[in-house]
Design an enzyme around this catalytic site. Structure first.
Site, mmCIF file in Angstrom:
data_model
loop_
_atom_site.group_PDB
_atom_site.id
_atom_site.type_symbol
_atom_site.label_atom_id
_atom_site.label_comp_id
_atom_site.label_asym_id
_atom_site.label_seq_id
_atom_site.Cartn_x
_atom_site.Cartn_y
_atom_site.Cartn_z
ATOM 1 N N ASP A 1 51.633 43.058 20.599
ATOM 2 C CA ASP A 1 50.612 43.140 21.173
ATOM 3 C C ASP A 1 50.678 44.697 19.723
ATOM 4 O O ASP A 1 51.022 45.404 20.362
ATOM 5 C CB ASP A 1 50.835 44.588 22.081
ATOM 6 C CG ASP A 1 50.429 45.024 22.936
ATOM 7 O OD1 ASP A 1 48.615 44.981 21.919
ATOM 8 O OD2 ASP A 1 50.333 45.943 24.142
ATOM 9 N N CYS B 1 44.138 44.884 21.346
ATOM 10 C CA CYS B 1 42.574 45.995 20.785
ATOM 11 C C CYS B 1 41.896 45.850 19.547
ATOM 12 O O CYS B 1 40.953 46.533 20.057
ATOM 13 C CB CYS B 1 43.293 47.187 21.089
ATOM 14 S SG CYS B 1 44.599 47.437 19.471
HETATM 15 N N1 SAH Z 1 53.062 47.436 23.341
HETATM 16 C C1 SAH Z 1 53.109 48.508 23.897
HETATM 17 C C2 SAH Z 1 53.278 49.260 22.192
HETATM 18 C C3 SAH Z 1 51.772 48.820 21.464
HETATM 19 S S1 SAH Z 1 50.919 49.574 20.728
HETATM 20 C C4 SAH Z 1 52.308 49.353 24.514
HETATM 21 O O1 SAH Z 1 52.368 48.522 25.349
HETATM 22 O O2 SAH Z 1 52.528 50.439 25.437
HETATM 23 C C5 SAH Z 1 51.357 48.508 18.853
HETATM 24 C C6 SAH Z 1 53.136 49.247 18.062
HETATM 25 O O3 SAH Z 1 53.203 48.173 17.153
HETATM 26 C C7 SAH Z 1 52.388 50.534 17.938
HETATM 27 O O4 SAH Z 1 54.048 51.485 18.577
HETATM 28 C C8 SAH Z 1 52.714 50.451 17.002
HETATM 29 O O5 SAH Z 1 54.138 51.657 16.045
HETATM 30 C C9 SAH Z 1 53.972 49.354 15.830
HETATM 31 N N2 SAH Z 1 53.471 49.365 15.375
HETATM 32 C C10 SAH Z 1 52.607 49.101 14.085
HETATM 33 N N3 SAH Z 1 52.920 48.100 13.037
HETATM 34 C C11 SAH Z 1 53.954 47.663 13.095
HETATM 35 C C12 SAH Z 1 55.070 46.831 12.297
HETATM 36 N N4 SAH Z 1 54.757 46.457 11.370
HETATM 37 N N5 SAH Z 1 56.455 45.984 12.780
HETATM 38 C C13 SAH Z 1 56.546 46.374 14.236
HETATM 39 N N6 SAH Z 1 56.083 47.306 15.075
HETATM 40 C C14 SAH Z 1 54.513 48.019 14.553
#
Ligand code: SAH
Length: 461
Positions: free
Chosen positions: A390, A417
């Site tokens: 996600d 998204c």
């Molecule tokens: N699955 C969750 C959040 C999705 S939003 C839900 O449904 O609530 C995407 C998330 O990816 C965010 O929390 C962001 O902090 C994280 N993120 C962004 N880049 C990342 C990376 N390189 N590795 C791991 N997480 C990351």
């Protein structure tokens, strides 16, 4: 002689244009002599008179001047501030057509960028009541224009001018009262609004969170300084709105920044967090926590993710980009083990607390970039049967996709998204031996241009 590269539109000139599509930010798209023009508030099917505002190399921006022929699906927006406010983009389009436009965006991306064939793309699941759906609101507080002393509302598109609102149609009704009572209190005691230009003034933002299932409400006042004069009166006023208010918090932010929340929270009254549920999973939400803003549709989305994951109870699932572990915890009851990966340490703290709160013991969480930690886990012998990703708008990192491919994961559930990075990643997976089976879009953000979907991707036999 007209050169092929010559641009057929010029700034400040007027043109007629047929709108035939929607850009990713909800602007209408049409062409003047083949040259692409984006027009704010323009709807597909309309013929318009426009004025060109800005010309770039391959496209231009135009302003709607007159409607020559309206779209057949145009409606009057419910919100009187719609054409001034930057919050919604599609309120003037009948809801069923909003859903069709969003589906079309996914189809276009999957065909054009992804070059994928035979993918089943389902109709967008919309909301039965596409209003008052958001559980989080952030209203900037500032100096009003003209003779107005205080303005509370939303920023106009691409600006920091505050459009005053009394009621926001996509927010919970209780916000209307919160805005009114904070404004009354500020007027009564001459409490100053924050001025972005000088960095002076006390009240910067009002931030609220509502547990739509639990009914609990939190009100956060973001202040440029520690002391709040006549604090007791403020508390009394807000508590007077409803018994559902369970938490009033002051958040201090003295920095000259666009970031809304500062680092320090002081509980003024009640609890430091609220509780809400997605399905039967309980979440503790504090002012800083990331939490899905449309919990009704989140449940629809996650149920679809669960269905696509097809868990029997024996699987190890990786939930990559897990945030506060919403998907991890939702899937944990149906899986042998869920491993969550996320880059923000505070989110993982929340995820661990939420696992405890729900007595869920088969989850493990890692704080690190997914593209680093997933290859490390794989090298240590970890293997996923199902991977859920996600990612943020920029999509997945190639190093992560490579590891998923190497791991020979049977099934991938991709929550996205952003249809364009999604289509790019689906192409990469397809070339790596996977097939996109089905896409289910879910409308998480009615009346805005955001498009969200979940898909089922299967390893080819
Ligand atoms: N699955 C969750 C959040 C999705 S939003 C839900 O449904 O609530 C995407 C998330 O990816 C965010 O929390 C962001 O902090 C994280 N993120 C962004 N880049 C990342 C990376 N390189 N590795 C791991 N997480 C990351």
């Amino acid at each position: 002689m007209i050169l092929k590269t010559e641009i057929p539109v010029a700034k400040n000139e007027y043109y007629e244009i047929d709108i035939d599509g929607m850009g990713h930010d909800g602007q209408g798209v049409g062409r003047v002599e083949g040259f692409t023009v984006f027009v704010l508030h323009a709807l597909p099917g309309a013929k318009l008179k426009i004025k060109i505002l800005k010309v770039k190399k391959t496209y231009a921006y135009g302003k709607l001047i007159d409607i020559i022929k309206p779209s057949a699906h145009r409606v009057n927006p419910v919100c009187p501030s719609f054409f001034k406010c930057g919050g919604c983009q599609l309120q003037h389009l009948v809801y069923s057509e909003q859903l069709k436009l969003k589906k079309q965006q996914i189809i276009d991306n999957i065909q054009r960028i992804g070059k994928l064939e035979d993918v089943v793309i389902r109709d967008v699941i919309g909301m039965t009541k596409p209003e008052r759906y958001r559980n989080k609101a952030q209203f900037p507080v500032g100096i009003g224009s003209g003779s107005k002393d205080i303005a509370i509302g939303f920023y106009a598109p691409r600006s920091h001018n505050i459009v005053e609102i009394e009621s926001c149609y996509i927010q919970h009704e209780m916000n209307d009262d919160v805005i009114k009572r904070v404004k009354d209190w500020m007027r009564k005691y001459h409490i100053t609004p924050y001025d972005e230009v000088t960095g002076k003034g006390l009240v910067r933002h009002i931030f609220t969170r509502v547990g739509l299932k639990s009914g609990e409400v939190m009100v956060v006042l973001i202040t440029n300084g520690t002391k709040i004069p006549h604090k007791d009166d403020l508390i009394k006023n807000i508590c007077g709105i409803s018994d559902h208010i369970v938490s009033i918090v002051q958040n201090i932010n003295t920095k000259r920044t666009n970031v809304i929340l500062g680092e320090q929270n002081i509980v003024l009254w009640g609890k430091d967090s609220i509780i809400d549920y997605i399905g039967d999973v309980k979440f503790r939400i504090s002012p800083m926590s990331f939490y899905q803003v449309n919990p009704v549709q989140t449940e629809v989305l996650y149920n679809k993710a669960l269905e696509y994951a097809g868990l029997t109870g024996n699987e190890t699932v990786f939930d990559i980009y897990c945030g506060i572990g919403t998907i991890s915890l939702f899937l944990a009851k149906k899986a042998k083990k869920v491993i969550g990966v996320e880059i923000v340490p505070e989110a993982i703290e929340d995820a661990k607390q939420n696992a405890e709160l729900n007595y869920i013991e088969n989850t493990e969480f890692y704080v690190k970039a997914a593209e680093e930690v997933v290859p490390e886990l794989y090298a240590k012998g970890y293997k996923a049967d199902v991977v859920v990703v996600d990612p943020p708008r920029k999509g997945c990192d190639e190093a992560l996709l490579d590891t998923i491919i190497k791991m020979q994961v049977e099934k991938i559930v991709y929550v996205s998204c952003n249809p364009s990075t999604l289509a790019r990643d689906l192409r990469y997976l397809e070339d790596g031996g996977y097939k996109t089976m089905e896409v289910q879009p879910v409308d998480m953000f009615p009346h805005t241009a955001h498009v969200e979907c979940v898909m089922w991707i299967q390893k080819k036999k």
